[in-house]
Design a protein around this motif. Sequence first.
Motif, PDB file in Angstrom:
ATOM      1  N   LYS A 159      -6.778   6.919   5.485  1.00  0.00           N
ATOM      2  CA  LYS A 159      -7.355   5.917   6.384  1.00  0.00           C
ATOM      3  C   LYS A 159      -8.884   5.967   6.405  1.00  0.00           C
ATOM      4  CE  LYS A 159      -7.091   4.368  11.147  1.00  0.00           C
ATOM      5  NZ  LYS A 159      -6.493   4.562  12.457  1.00  0.00           N
TER       6      LYS A 159
ATOM      7  N   ARG B  10     -10.467   4.444   3.212  1.00  0.00           N
ATOM      8  CA  ARG B  10     -10.322   2.981   3.196  1.00  0.00           C
ATOM      9  C   ARG B  10     -11.313   2.326   4.153  1.00  0.00           C
ATOM     10  NH1 ARG B  10      -7.182  -1.029   1.349  1.00  0.00           N
ATOM     11  NH2 ARG B  10      -6.763  -2.771   2.720  1.00  0.00           N
ATOM     12  N   GLU B  11     -11.498   2.884   5.328  1.00  0.00           N
ATOM     13  CA  GLU B  11     -12.436   2.314   6.299  1.00  0.00           C
ATOM     14  C   GLU B  11     -13.870   2.350   5.776  1.00  0.00           C
ATOM     15  OE1 GLU B  11     -11.720   4.424   9.923  1.00  0.00           O
ATOM     16  OE2 GLU B  11      -9.905   3.290  10.366  1.00  0.00           O
TER      17      GLU B  11
ATOM     18  N   LYS C 264      -4.879  -2.682   6.818  1.00  0.00           N
ATOM     19  CA  LYS C 264      -4.274  -1.501   6.221  1.00  0.00           C
ATOM     20  C   LYS C 264      -2.753  -1.556   6.153  1.00  0.00           C
ATOM     21  CE  LYS C 264      -7.927   0.937   8.547  1.00  0.00           C
ATOM     22  NZ  LYS C 264      -8.245  -0.243   9.308  1.00  0.00           N
TER      23      LYS C 264
END
Length: 169
Positions: free
Chosen positions: A3, A6-7, A96
């Motif tokens: 996560k 990806r952010e 996501k």
Amino acid sequence: MNKNKREREFYSLDVGDSTFTVLKRYQNLRPIGSGAQGIVCSAYDQNLERNVAIKKLSRPFQNQTHAKRAYRELVLMKCVNHKNIIGLLNVFTPQKSLEEFQDVYLVMELMDANLCQVIQMELDHERLSYLLYQMLCGIKHLHAAGIIHRVRIRQTFCWPGYVKFVVPL
């Protein structure tokens, strides 16, 4: 992909009445148009080292009609490859998961002008003939592939300088 990684790949920017959440490779976003299916910005792609157009399809699956339009545009742009038809360079979503899914971004070649702008130019016979030739070549390619394209808005045609004419889908 985790996560946090990806952010870090995305950033958000307000463009007009909309917020674009795009990959960090796309910089210097500027609004260039809007239509029934979305908002379009120009941007600089640091990976390709060139200017591109990014079209944001907001909530493309909010109803069956929007879903069909989004699907048709994506599939046709992905399948059709011709020098006189706008090319699809990238597709992404910042969400996501399927539960969060709302936006689709289509990255395409950036054109210098749309047909409405070109019509207002004073073109000589040679350039006008070449423009018409390029338009017909693109439409012929679509028809040969079994695709019938109907143009309802003059701004859907784009023409970069005096080099090539591009028929978007």
